[in-house]
Structure formats: C-alpha cells, structure tokens
Scaffold this motif. Structure first.
Motif, mmCIF file in Angstrom:
data_model
loop_
_atom_site.group_PDB
_atom_site.id
_atom_site.type_symbol
_atom_site.label_atom_id
_atom_site.label_comp_id
_atom_site.label_asym_id
_atom_site.label_seq_id
_atom_site.Cartn_x
_atom_site.Cartn_y
_atom_site.Cartn_z
ATOM 1 N N VAL A 207 3.096 -6.532 -22.033
ATOM 2 C CA VAL A 207 3.024 -7.957 -21.685
ATOM 3 C C VAL A 207 3.300 -8.058 -20.187
ATOM 4 C CG1 VAL A 207 4.114 -10.217 -22.002
ATOM 5 C CG2 VAL A 207 3.729 -8.712 -23.984
ATOM 6 N N LEU A 208 2.296 -8.529 -19.455
ATOM 7 C CA LEU A 208 2.415 -8.621 -17.998
ATOM 8 C C LEU A 208 2.554 -10.089 -17.603
ATOM 9 C CD1 LEU A 208 2.194 -7.048 -15.265
ATOM 10 C CD2 LEU A 208 -0.251 -7.599 -15.300
ATOM 11 N N ILE A 209 3.527 -10.375 -16.748
ATOM 12 C CA ILE A 209 3.762 -11.753 -16.318
ATOM 13 C C ILE A 209 3.355 -11.865 -14.855
ATOM 14 C CG2 ILE A 209 5.580 -13.488 -15.954
ATOM 15 C CD1 ILE A 209 6.894 -11.784 -18.438
ATOM 16 N N ILE A 210 2.551 -12.877 -14.556
ATOM 17 C CA ILE A 210 2.021 -13.025 -13.198
ATOM 18 C C ILE A 210 2.452 -14.384 -12.673
ATOM 19 C CG2 ILE A 210 -0.065 -13.015 -11.771
ATOM 20 C CD1 ILE A 210 -1.064 -11.842 -14.903
ATOM 21 N N ASN A 211 3.353 -14.378 -11.706
ATOM 22 C CA ASN A 211 3.849 -15.643 -11.136
ATOM 23 C C ASN A 211 2.932 -16.050 -9.985
ATOM 24 O OD1 ASN A 211 5.298 -17.795 -10.167
ATOM 25 N ND2 ASN A 211 7.280 -16.726 -10.155
ATOM 26 N N THR A 212 2.307 -17.227 -10.100
ATOM 27 C CA THR A 212 1.411 -17.705 -9.035
ATOM 28 C C THR A 212 2.195 -18.060 -7.777
ATOM 29 O OG1 THR A 212 1.639 -20.003 -9.774
ATOM 30 C CG2 THR A 212 -0.215 -18.746 -10.682
ATOM 31 N N ASN A 213 3.517 -18.212 -7.968
ATOM 32 C CA ASN A 213 4.403 -18.638 -6.875
ATOM 33 C C ASN A 213 4.007 -19.997 -6.294
ATOM 34 O OD1 ASN A 213 6.317 -16.618 -7.040
ATOM 35 N ND2 ASN A 213 5.085 -15.203 -5.839
ATOM 36 N N VAL A 214 3.418 -20.846 -7.134
ATOM 37 C CA VAL A 214 3.247 -22.257 -6.755
ATOM 38 C C VAL A 214 3.834 -23.122 -7.865
ATOM 39 C CG1 VAL A 214 1.134 -21.918 -5.408
ATOM 40 C CG2 VAL A 214 0.952 -22.544 -7.821
ATOM 41 N N LYS A 215 4.298 -24.293 -7.437
ATOM 42 C CA LYS A 215 4.782 -25.272 -8.419
ATOM 43 C C LYS A 215 4.307 -26.621 -7.926
ATOM 44 C CE LYS A 215 6.732 -26.422 -12.074
ATOM 45 N NZ LYS A 215 6.301 -25.806 -13.321
ATOM 46 N N HIS A 216 3.467 -27.281 -8.713
ATOM 47 C CA HIS A 216 2.943 -28.578 -8.277
ATOM 48 C C HIS A 216 3.869 -29.709 -8.727
ATOM 49 C CE1 HIS A 216 -0.649 -26.855 -6.644
ATOM 50 N NE2 HIS A 216 -0.783 -26.131 -7.731
ATOM 51 N N ARG A 217 3.897 -30.743 -7.935
ATOM 52 C CA ARG A 217 4.849 -31.836 -8.143
ATOM 53 C C ARG A 217 4.659 -32.546 -9.489
ATOM 54 N NH1 ARG A 217 7.656 -34.845 -5.090
ATOM 55 N NH2 ARG A 217 8.768 -33.669 -3.499
ATOM 56 N N PHE A 305 -6.205 -30.005 -22.519
ATOM 57 C CA PHE A 305 -4.852 -30.537 -22.271
ATOM 58 C C PHE A 305 -4.629 -30.814 -20.789
ATOM 59 C CE2 PHE A 305 -0.255 -30.864 -23.392
ATOM 60 C CZ PHE A 305 -0.422 -31.668 -24.504
ATOM 61 N N GLU A 306 -5.449 -30.184 -19.942
ATOM 62 C CA GLU A 306 -5.423 -30.391 -18.488
ATOM 63 C C GLU A 306 -4.032 -30.240 -17.860
ATOM 64 O OE1 GLU A 306 -8.840 -33.264 -17.169
ATOM 65 O OE2 GLU A 306 -7.954 -34.095 -18.992
ATOM 66 N N VAL A 307 -3.462 -29.054 -18.080
ATOM 67 C CA VAL A 307 -2.151 -28.756 -17.501
ATOM 68 C C VAL A 307 -2.201 -27.493 -16.636
ATOM 69 C CG1 VAL A 307 -0.680 -29.908 -19.204
ATOM 70 C CG2 VAL A 307 -1.556 -27.623 -19.685
ATOM 71 N N SER A 308 -3.416 -26.983 -16.392
ATOM 72 C CA SER A 308 -3.518 -25.807 -15.531
ATOM 73 C C SER A 308 -3.614 -26.276 -14.075
ATOM 74 C CB SER A 308 -4.732 -24.973 -15.939
ATOM 75 O OG SER A 308 -4.728 -23.744 -15.238
ATOM 76 N N CYS A 309 -3.921 -25.384 -13.177
ATOM 77 C CA CYS A 309 -4.095 -25.733 -11.763
ATOM 78 C C CYS A 309 -4.963 -24.632 -11.139
ATOM 79 C CB CYS A 309 -2.732 -25.831 -11.065
ATOM 80 S SG CYS A 309 -1.841 -24.283 -10.994
ATOM 81 N N PRO A 310 -5.499 -24.841 -9.943
ATOM 82 C CA PRO A 310 -6.424 -23.842 -9.376
ATOM 83 C C PRO A 310 -5.818 -22.439 -9.298
ATOM 84 C CG PRO A 310 -6.484 -25.851 -8.085
ATOM 85 C CD PRO A 310 -5.389 -26.029 -9.089
ATOM 86 N N GLU A 311 -4.531 -22.331 -8.984
ATOM 87 C CA GLU A 311 -3.917 -20.998 -8.832
ATOM 88 C C GLU A 311 -3.812 -20.292 -10.180
ATOM 89 O OE1 GLU A 311 -2.622 -23.837 -7.713
ATOM 90 O OE2 GLU A 311 -2.609 -23.688 -5.512
ATOM 91 N N LEU A 312 -3.434 -21.038 -11.246
ATOM 92 C CA LEU A 312 -3.370 -20.413 -12.580
ATOM 93 C C LEU A 312 -4.768 -20.013 -13.033
ATOM 94 C CD1 LEU A 312 -0.800 -22.728 -14.389
ATOM 95 C CD2 LEU A 312 -0.570 -20.253 -14.106
ATOM 96 N N ASP A 313 -5.747 -20.891 -12.776
ATOM 97 C CA ASP A 313 -7.121 -20.556 -13.162
ATOM 98 C C ASP A 313 -7.591 -19.316 -12.399
ATOM 99 O OD1 ASP A 313 -7.136 -22.725 -14.841
ATOM 100 O OD2 ASP A 313 -8.122 -24.060 -13.414
ATOM 101 N N ALA A 314 -7.178 -19.207 -11.139
ATOM 102 C CA ALA A 314 -7.573 -18.039 -10.339
ATOM 103 C C ALA A 314 -7.021 -16.757 -10.972
ATOM 104 C CB ALA A 314 -7.077 -18.182 -8.896
ATOM 105 N N VAL A 315 -5.733 -16.757 -11.308
ATOM 106 C CA VAL A 315 -5.130 -15.567 -11.925
ATOM 107 C C VAL A 315 -5.869 -15.204 -13.209
ATOM 108 C CG1 VAL A 315 -3.100 -14.707 -13.165
ATOM 109 C CG2 VAL A 315 -2.806 -15.862 -10.983
#
Ligand code: GLA
Length: 386
Positions: A207-217, A305-315
């Motif tokens: 199980v690999l965890i990939i932190n995008t290191n972004v947090k949107h407001r 559900f529209e809870v992703s973001c461009p960085e998560l989609d990129a990963v």
C-alpha cells in the motif's frame, strides 16, 4: 528513534522529570469507502505506521498543560472552570474536547503536564486529528483510572470533534485509530459498528501513500455541504439513509432531485457496494480486481462526489499511466479530499521504480514535490506506563 522515545525525551527536556505514561495512536489510510461512513455504509481503512504520541505526568495543580513539538503555543486547561471550545479554532480544541467529554461522562480528571509528538502529516487526509484525539483519550483513561469500551472511546472522540473542533466527521477515523490491528484492514459497518478484520499481509503487495502536499481551503466547508446533500438525497428517496438506497430507486426518482444531488447519491450507493467487493478481493487476494475498484472509486469521487482536485487527479493519472505493466494495480484519492493523499495498490517488487516515476512526473506536472511512503497495517492506540 521511535515516536514513544521522542515523546519521552521531549517531556524530560520540557519538564525536567520523566513522564509517567505515554499514550499513542496511529494515523490511517482509507483503502476504499469514501464519504460512506456518515451515510451508515461500509469503510475499509487500515492504520499506518505514522503515529501521534503524548507523554504525561501528574502535576500538583488543577491544570492540564500540553506542549506540542509542532506548535509553539501550549494548551492550558483550567479544570476548576468549565472547559469550553476556543473560538479561534486552535489545536487546543482537540484536548479540550476530549477532556470535556470525560468530565461530562462523570470521570474525575486531575492536573497533568504533557508533550505531544507526531509523525502523522497534518492536513493530509491521514487523520492526524483522530490520532491526536484517540491518543489523548487513551491517556485520560489512565489518568482517570478507567477503561472505556474501545468503541465508546471512538464515539467519545467523534463527539469531541463535532462539538469542539467543529467538523461533522463520521466514525471511521476514531474507530480505526482506537481498534486497529497489525497486519489487518478493517471492514467497518458504520450502521451496526460491526467489525470484520481482514488480513492484509501478502508481502508481494504494498500500500503506497502519495501526499500531493497541497490542501485546498474548500475542504472543511465542502465536507459539511456534501453531508447535507446526502441527507437531502435520502429524504427525497424516503430512506433513513443512503445505506438503504439502491441505484434502481435513485434512477426512478431522479427527476424529483437536483442533478447534483443525484450524482452525490450515486457516488455513495456505488461506493458502498465497491467497499464490500473490495473486502472480498482482499480475502481472496484478488489484487487485480481490488485495483480496478480503487480506480472506479476515484472516478466516482472526482465526477459524482466532486471532492478531488487537479493535484490528486494528476497523481492518480500518473499512477494509472504506469499501469499494471509497471506494477500499479490501482490508485485513488483517500480521506476528505481537496488535496492531501492518494493511495495506490502496487506490486512490492516495483516499489522503488514506481516511487521514482510518480515523484518525477508529479513534480514536472505541478511544480510541487510529493511525499511518498509505503505502510503495512499498524496497531491501534496503546498505553505505556513508564
Ligand atoms: C474525513 C472524515 C471521515 C470520512 C472521510 C471521508 O476523513 O473524518 O469521517 O467521512 O473524511 O471518507
């Protein structure tokens, strides 16, 4: 150095005496079953090796004093006064919330000094708040000389988060932080709170965890909004919750609902079914199908559900681009969304090359450095008397 040792040393440095107790609790990664807990569906998390520890010793006052390695301002709770939330929304609301719930339950608290250390990244969707709350609740059990039923301890932490941290979270995070078992994932029925432990020990799979290191407001406000939207969907469907709903009924009644509400409900209904199937896949070690379920979950979180973001989609796109030939079986965002982490199921033999490729391609695409780490399912909250 272990997190327990670090907390112990930090305590000794801060108060010039050794601690009496150290309590700790893990962060978690949710393998699948996102935004299903507050809809009384299923979730499938496991605890990760990153943990939050709190070292403590009684003091002679009526005050709780907690220093944290990560924050300069200590928490100071005067037990001779009612324990109320801090309206500035500081981290003090976590210990205050837990202390208040212990007092409400009639447990006797006394003053103590403490230090907190953590390796759980904050704001990354790995449940650093539940790790902190459950570690504090585990410490307070020792201080009050009580032992709560583990499930009641998790419910107490959830209530504290609702009323003191102001987040209407579900039950998944405190349950896994409290009860987690080494080498096992948890299929939790969030309606009955029944727990099914599923061994996840195949060394060939990681199980690999990939932190995008972004947090949107948006994260906190959107969380509450999605919860409301799910309640609306259940109301129109005349069901107690979306757990009882099915796709046929949703399709029949779709015209009575805003299309956005239909999509929210569709995510929850399909995600609950994917979660149950995923548990079967782990039991049968069908890693290919499990990977496909992770991919489908991300799609649903992104579009319905529209809870992703461009960085998560990129990963996720990068991981899925590496694909089965490169050892990636599936990938999805995990946790509350709008940034934070993705989780990928990969073949252990390809771990190093996958980490290198995702790191490089994510940097190229976003200009941000991700953090990647693997974790085996870790154990839940623990208490040590020093
Ligand atoms: C946060 C909440 C959980 C759960 C997830 C989404 O982590 O704390 O209760 O709702 O989001 O699955």
């Amino acid at each position: 150095m272990s997190i327990l040792q670090r907390a112990c040393d930090a305590f000794q440095r801060m108060y010039a005496r050794p601690p009496y107790w150290i309590a700790d609790a893990p962060g978690r990664v949710n393998l699948i079953g996102e935004f299903t807990d507050y809809n009384y569906g299923f979730v499938l998390p496991m605890a990760i090796e990153q943990r939050t520890a709190i070292a403590a010793s009684p003091n002679t006052s009526n005050r709780i004093v907690i220093h944290s390695e990560a924050v300069s301002e200590p928490v100071n709770i005067d037990l001779s006064q009612p324990v109320t939330p801090d309206i500035r929304g500081s981290w003090s609301n976590y210990p205050k919330g837990i202390a208040a719930k212990f007092l409400e339950a009639g447990h006797k608290l006394r003053g103590f000094d403490a230090t907190v250390c953590s390796t759980v990244p904050v704001g990354a969707g790995l449940s650093s708040s539940a790790a902190l709350e459950v570690a504090i609740a585990t410490l307070l059990e020792a201080i009050c000389g009580v032992q709560l039923e583990p499930i009641d301890k998790a419910l107490l932490c959830q209530k504290a988060e609702h009323t003191y941290a102001g987040v209407p979270c579900g039950i998944m995070d405190p349950v896994i932080a409290t009860l987690a078992r080494e080498g096992e994932a948890l299929l939790l029925d969030c309606r009955s709170l029944e727990r099914h432990w599923i061994p996840l020990r195949d060394q060939a799979i990681t199980v690999l965890i990939i932190n995008t290191n972004v947090k949107h407001r948006l994260a906190t406000s959107a969380y509450a909004q999605r919860r409301e939207e799910c309640l609306t969907a259940a109301r129109v469907l005349r069901m107690p919750s979306l757990r009882e709903a099915c796709l046929e009924r949703l399709t029949e009644q779709a015209s009575e609902m805003d299309p956005v509400i239909v999509r929210r409900a569709r995510h929850v209904i399909t995600e609950i079914s994917r979660t149950v199937q995923a548990a079967r896949c782990i039991r049968e070690q069908d890693w290919v199908e499990l990977g496909q379920l992770l991919d489908a979950s991300h799609n649903s979180l992104r579009h319905d559900f529209e809870v992703s973001c461009p960085e998560l989609d990129a990963v996720v796109e990068i991981a899925q681009g590496i694909g089965r030939r490169g050892g990636v079986l599936g990938c999805r965002m995990t946790g509350g969304g709008f940034g934070g982490c993705a989780v990928a199921l990969i073949e252990s033999a390809h771990e190093a090359s996958i980490i290198e490729a995702i790191h490089r391609r994510y940097c190229d695409r976003t200009g941000i450095k991700p953090t990647l780490f693997a974790s085996r399912p870790a154990v839940g909250a623990q208490l040590i008397e020093v």
